[in-house]
Design a protein around this motif. Structure first.
Motif, PDB file in Angstrom:
ATOM      1  N   ILE A   1     -10.181  12.098  -6.044  1.00 47.77           N
ATOM      2  CA  ILE A   1     -11.047  11.473  -7.013  1.00 47.77           C
ATOM      3  C   ILE A   1     -12.137  10.645  -6.231  1.00 47.77           C
ATOM      4  O   ILE A   1     -13.408  10.807  -6.137  1.00 47.77           O
ATOM      5  N   VAL A   2     -11.352   9.674  -5.410  1.00 44.11           N
ATOM      6  CA  VAL A   2     -11.892   8.514  -4.687  1.00 44.11           C
ATOM      7  C   VAL A   2     -12.889   9.027  -3.550  1.00 44.11           C
ATOM      8  O   VAL A   2     -13.874   8.635  -3.502  1.00 44.11           O
ATOM      9  N   LEU A   3     -12.236  10.229  -2.764  1.00 46.49           N
ATOM     10  CA  LEU A   3     -12.931  10.444  -1.706  1.00 46.49           C
ATOM     11  C   LEU A   3     -14.088  11.193  -2.106  1.00 46.49           C
ATOM     12  O   LEU A   3     -15.273  11.234  -1.565  1.00 46.49           O
ATOM     13  N   GLY A   4     -14.271  11.965  -3.329  1.00 51.31           N
ATOM     14  CA  GLY A   4     -15.078  12.662  -3.763  1.00 51.31           C
ATOM     15  C   GLY A   4     -16.307  12.058  -4.392  1.00 51.31           C
ATOM     16  O   GLY A   4     -17.285  12.373  -4.384  1.00 51.31           O
ATOM     17  N   ARG A   5     -15.804  11.005  -5.138  1.00 48.29           N
ATOM     18  CA  ARG A   5     -16.798  10.012  -5.849  1.00 48.29           C
ATOM     19  C   ARG A   5     -17.116   8.929  -5.363  1.00 48.29           C
ATOM     20  O   ARG A   5     -18.265   8.372  -5.606  1.00 48.29           O
ATOM     21  N   CYS A   6     -16.592   8.476  -4.396  1.00 43.99           N
ATOM     22  CA  CYS A   6     -16.891   6.890  -3.584  1.00 43.99           C
ATOM     23  C   CYS A   6     -17.215   7.080  -2.317  1.00 43.99           C
ATOM     24  O   CYS A   6     -17.730   5.969  -1.657  1.00 43.99           O
ATOM     25  N   SER A   7     -16.812   8.081  -1.306  1.00 49.51           N
ATOM     26  CA  SER A   7     -17.011   7.969   0.055  1.00 49.51           C
ATOM     27  C   SER A   7     -18.364   8.195   0.606  1.00 49.51           C
ATOM     28  O   SER A   7     -18.595   7.693   1.822  1.00 49.51           O
ATOM     29  N   MET A   8     -19.269   8.593  -0.140  1.00 52.15           N
ATOM     30  CA  MET A   8     -20.694   8.673   0.196  1.00 52.15           C
ATOM     31  C   MET A   8     -21.113   7.163   0.359  1.00 52.15           C
ATOM     32  O   MET A   8     -22.284   6.948   1.349  1.00 52.15           O
ATOM     33  N   CYS A   9     -20.844   6.090  -0.169  1.00 54.26           N
ATOM     34  CA  CYS A   9     -21.108   4.896  -0.089  1.00 54.26           C
ATOM     35  C   CYS A   9     -20.099   4.071   1.005  1.00 54.26           C
ATOM     36  O   CYS A   9     -20.402   3.370   1.845  1.00 54.26           O
ATOM     37  N   HIS A  10     -18.747   4.196   0.585  1.00 52.18           N
ATOM     38  CA  HIS A  10     -17.721   3.533   1.151  1.00 52.18           C
ATOM     39  C   HIS A  10     -17.455   4.414   2.461  1.00 52.18           C
ATOM     40  O   HIS A  10     -16.164   5.159   2.356  1.00 52.18           O
ATOM     41  N   ALA A  11     -18.104   4.298   3.519  1.00 53.99           N
ATOM     42  CA  ALA A  11     -17.744   5.133   4.610  1.00 53.99           C
ATOM     43  C   ALA A  11     -18.149   4.236   5.899  1.00 53.99           C
ATOM     44  O   ALA A  11     -19.000   3.240   5.783  1.00 53.99           O
TER      45      ALA A  11
ATOM     46  N   ALA B   1       0.666  -1.179   0.074  1.00 53.36           N
ATOM     47  CA  ALA B   1      -0.099  -0.109   0.052  1.00 53.36           C
ATOM     48  C   ALA B   1       0.925   1.347   0.096  1.00 53.36           C
ATOM     49  O   ALA B   1       0.572   2.359  -0.510  1.00 53.36           O
ATOM     50  N   ALA B   2       1.882   1.168   0.831  1.00 56.25           N
ATOM     51  CA  ALA B   2       2.871   2.578   0.541  1.00 56.25           C
ATOM     52  C   ALA B   2       3.431   2.656  -0.474  1.00 56.25           C
ATOM     53  O   ALA B   2       3.677   3.868  -0.921  1.00 56.25           O
ATOM     54  N   ARG B   3       3.704   1.640  -1.411  1.00 58.59           N
ATOM     55  CA  ARG B   3       4.140   1.653  -2.782  1.00 58.59           C
ATOM     56  C   ARG B   3       3.189   2.785  -3.445  1.00 58.59           C
ATOM     57  O   ARG B   3       3.417   3.836  -4.321  1.00 58.59           O
ATOM     58  N   PHE B   4       1.867   2.577  -3.429  1.00 59.35           N
ATOM     59  CA  PHE B   4       0.663   3.033  -4.159  1.00 59.35           C
ATOM     60  C   PHE B   4       0.359   4.469  -3.526  1.00 59.35           C
ATOM     61  O   PHE B   4       0.359   5.439  -4.205  1.00 59.35           O
ATOM     62  N   ALA B   5       0.681   4.593  -2.229  1.00 59.60           N
ATOM     63  CA  ALA B   5       0.666   6.060  -1.785  1.00 59.60           C
ATOM     64  C   ALA B   5       1.629   7.055  -2.012  1.00 59.60           C
ATOM     65  O   ALA B   5       1.738   8.270  -2.000  1.00 59.60           O
ATOM     66  N   ALA B   6       2.855   6.513  -2.408  1.00 61.87           N
ATOM     67  CA  ALA B   6       4.066   7.344  -2.860  1.00 61.87           C
ATOM     68  C   ALA B   6       4.150   7.481  -4.220  1.00 61.87           C
ATOM     69  O   ALA B   6       4.924   8.138  -4.863  1.00 61.87           O
ATOM     70  N   ALA B   7       3.019   7.064  -4.947  1.00 64.04           N
ATOM     71  CA  ALA B   7       3.424   7.048  -6.502  1.00 64.04           C
ATOM     72  C   ALA B   7       2.728   8.334  -6.938  1.00 64.04           C
ATOM     73  O   ALA B   7       2.061   8.860  -6.417  1.00 64.04           O
ATOM     74  N   GLU B   8       3.296   8.496  -8.318  1.00 60.55           N
ATOM     75  CA  GLU B   8       2.845   9.918  -8.742  1.00 60.55           C
ATOM     76  C   GLU B   8       1.717   9.903  -9.091  1.00 60.55           C
ATOM     77  O   GLU B   8       0.972   9.076  -9.598  1.00 60.55           O
ATOM     78  N   GLY B   9       0.895  11.019  -8.812  1.00 60.61           N
ATOM     79  CA  GLY B   9      -0.737  11.161  -8.937  1.00 60.61           C
ATOM     80  C   GLY B   9      -1.522  10.623  -7.913  1.00 60.61           C
ATOM     81  O   GLY B   9      -2.617  10.640  -8.029  1.00 60.61           O
ATOM     82  N   PHE B  10      -1.034  10.313  -6.760  1.00 58.80           N
ATOM     83  CA  PHE B  10      -1.743   9.584  -5.604  1.00 58.80           C
ATOM     84  C   PHE B  10      -2.887  10.691  -5.108  1.00 58.80           C
ATOM     85  O   PHE B  10      -3.927  10.478  -4.901  1.00 58.80           O
ATOM     86  N   ASP B  11      -2.334  11.852  -4.859  1.00 56.65           N
ATOM     87  CA  ASP B  11      -2.763  13.076  -4.411  1.00 56.65           C
ATOM     88  C   ASP B  11      -4.027  13.296  -5.188  1.00 56.65           C
ATOM     89  O   ASP B  11      -5.454  13.547  -4.484  1.00 56.65           O
ATOM     90  N   GLU B  12      -4.138  13.203  -6.418  1.00 59.71           N
ATOM     91  CA  GLU B  12      -5.075  13.464  -7.223  1.00 59.71           C
ATOM     92  C   GLU B  12      -6.345  12.329  -7.155  1.00 59.71           C
ATOM     93  O   GLU B  12      -7.443  12.674  -7.046  1.00 59.71           O
ATOM     94  N   VAL B  13      -5.667  11.162  -7.307  1.00 57.16           N
ATOM     95  CA  VAL B  13      -6.550  10.014  -7.139  1.00 57.16           C
ATOM     96  C   VAL B  13      -7.321   9.954  -5.910  1.00 57.16           C
ATOM     97  O   VAL B  13      -8.599   9.781  -5.828  1.00 57.16           O
ATOM     98  N   ALA B  14      -6.494  10.275  -4.772  1.00 55.21           N
ATOM     99  CA  ALA B  14      -7.371  10.230  -3.570  1.00 55.21           C
ATOM    100  C   ALA B  14      -8.431  11.244  -3.327  1.00 55.21           C
ATOM    101  O   ALA B  14      -9.449  10.774  -2.850  1.00 55.21           O
TER     102      ALA B  14
ATOM    103  N   VAL C   1      -7.541   4.437   0.584  1.00 52.71           N
ATOM    104  CA  VAL C   1      -7.417   4.575  -0.818  1.00 52.71           C
ATOM    105  C   VAL C   1      -6.015   3.526  -1.206  1.00 52.71           C
ATOM    106  O   VAL C   1      -6.223   2.955  -2.128  1.00 52.71           O
ATOM    107  N   ALA C   2      -4.967   3.998  -0.695  1.00 52.23           N
ATOM    108  CA  ALA C   2      -3.739   3.175  -1.101  1.00 52.23           C
ATOM    109  C   ALA C   2      -4.083   1.962  -0.428  1.00 52.23           C
ATOM    110  O   ALA C   2      -3.274   1.158  -1.476  1.00 52.23           O
TER     111      ALA C   2
END
Length: 413
Positions: free
Chosen positions: A333-343, A318-331, A366-367
């Motif tokens: 996206i996911v928090l905005g599009r998915c967290s209303m159900c995945h909470a 998971a740490a590999r994905f958290a350190a990858a380029e673009g993670f902040d943007e993806v996080a 997310v990671a």
């Protein structure tokens, strides 16, 4: 570049397909022979050694089936063995266990909040428990304690409850219930491989040699077959449970799993009595409904999440994905599009618990779910369902780019 995630997803699908098909074949033949055995009638004129017979109709044809109490006087030229359904079911199920839970141990098997295990420790516990389960069960069945079938069944149930609780102390809720199913299925398949078929081979060898077979081998095989009969429905429930967080993601998941074994007994008892043409014990359905209602009550939301809490150390994958380029943007996206159900407390109407018990409320979460996000919302549009949160194609592309960047980049540390 070969996308191994894509290959693994299809590999998992193929194995699941094989596992379901072989399980249908095994369960179908098992239920058929239980019903056949219980429904036999004595014949007015029967060959020596025949316990009973049955007339059946299927597919436009009539079948006259006889059962010999021990064995016929002579071995028939053609003899069909029912064993590969069991073997193929266990082998395909174990292959899925390796592919999903061993190779993906950091995501699906280990929860540091429950037990901070390394991958090899978790896999060793998994393998060891399956082997130990069979050895302990077999020893108990062969002991003096196992001579009384009612006492034996009660004792085995107490052991299963203990095993259910024990798995929840070391694995994720999802993995705990699935392992309880694998633990039970291993006993069932080993019954076929190490007891039932070998005993039948002894009887066949005696017939070939012209000896009268010892009936004890049939009695022992019948005991193990009866156990398999009552364990089948709980195993199916436990194998399906990993898709339903209401079953696996509560503080009482071990008790839910324990109750389903009682439901297996009540349901099969009703059918077994019916197959034997005995009065139907209708009370079993009331007991089954009561057990089901209790399971539902135990699964009521309690605020407990299976996912890692924010701020806890991430496993290396998971740490590999958290350190990858673009993670902040993806996080974002996911928090905005998915967290209303995945909470931990879903905000979408009609959803009482996060689907699959996957919470996506923090970057850490997310990671940890990188592969699922990539498959479900990146290379496919399975999530969000019906695109209810209006995820854009560019956002899906960002998820794909981030995930593949992490695979190409060096591991953190």
């Amino acid at each position: 570049m070969l996308d191994w995630t894509f290959v693994l997803e299809w590999g998992g699908f193929a194995l699941r397909w094989l596992h379901v098909v072989t399980a249908i074949a095994w369960i179908g033949s098992s239920f058929y022979f239980i019903a056949l055995d219980l429904g036999l009638h004595p014949e007015a004129v029967a060959a020596a050694g025949v316990k009973g017979a049955a007339w059946q109709v299927h597919g436009g044809g009539f079948y006259h089936i006889r059962k010999y109490l021990v064995a016929p006087a002579e071995l028939p030229a053609q003899l069909t063995w029912f064993k590969w359904e069991s073997y193929a079911t266990w082998l395909s199920g174990f292959a899925m266990l390796v592919l999903v839970y061993y190779l993906g141990a950091e995501f699906y098997l280990i929860d540091p909040a429950i037990a901070d295990l390394t991958v090899w420790q978790a896999v060793a516990i998994s393998l060891g428990s399956l082997g130990f389960g069979w050895l302990a069960y077999d020893a108990i069945c062969r002991s003096a304690f196992g001579r009384d079938n009612t006492r034996l069944m009660l004792g085995l149930y107490v052991i299963l409850v203990g095993v259910a609780w024990g798995y929840t102390q070391v694995f994720t809720g999802r993995a705990a219930l699935l392992h309880l199913g694998a633990f039970t299925a291993t006993i069932m398949s080993a019954n076929v491989f190490l007891v039932i078929i070998p005993n039948q081979r002894v009887v066949v060898a005696d017939l070939i040699a012209g000896r009268v077979p010892d009936p004890k081998y049939g009695i022992i095989a019948k005991q193990r077959s009866t156990h398999n009969n009552y364990l089948t429905l709980p195993v199916v429930f436990l194998m399906l449970s990993n898709h339903y967080p209401l079953a696996f993601a509560s503080d009482w998941n071990w008790l839910v799993a324990s109750l389903v074994f009682l439901m297996g007994v009540t349901i099969r008892h009703w059918f077994n009595r019916r197959h034997a043409h005995l009065p139907a014990p209708w009370w079993t359905w009331a007991a089954t409904l009561a057990l089901g209602a209790l399971m539902v009550w135990l699964s009521l939301p309690d605020g407990r999440g299976e996912e890692l809490q924010e701020g806890a150390a991430l496993p290396p994958a998971a740490a590999r994905f958290a350190a990858a380029e673009g993670f902040d943007e993806v996080a974002g996206i996911v928090l905005g599009r998915c967290s209303m159900c995945h909470a931990s407390e879903p905000g979408y109407p009609g959803i009482g618990r996060a689907p699959k018990a996957v919470a996506l409320e923090t970057p850490e979460q997310v990671a940890r779910q990188a592969q699922r996000i990539y498959v479900q919302a990146g290379i496919t549009d399975a999530m969000p369902p019906a695109n209810l949160s209006f995820m854009e194609p560019a956002e899906r592309a960002a998820i794909i780019a981030w995930y593949r960047s992490a695979l190409r980049g060096p591991a953190p540390g």
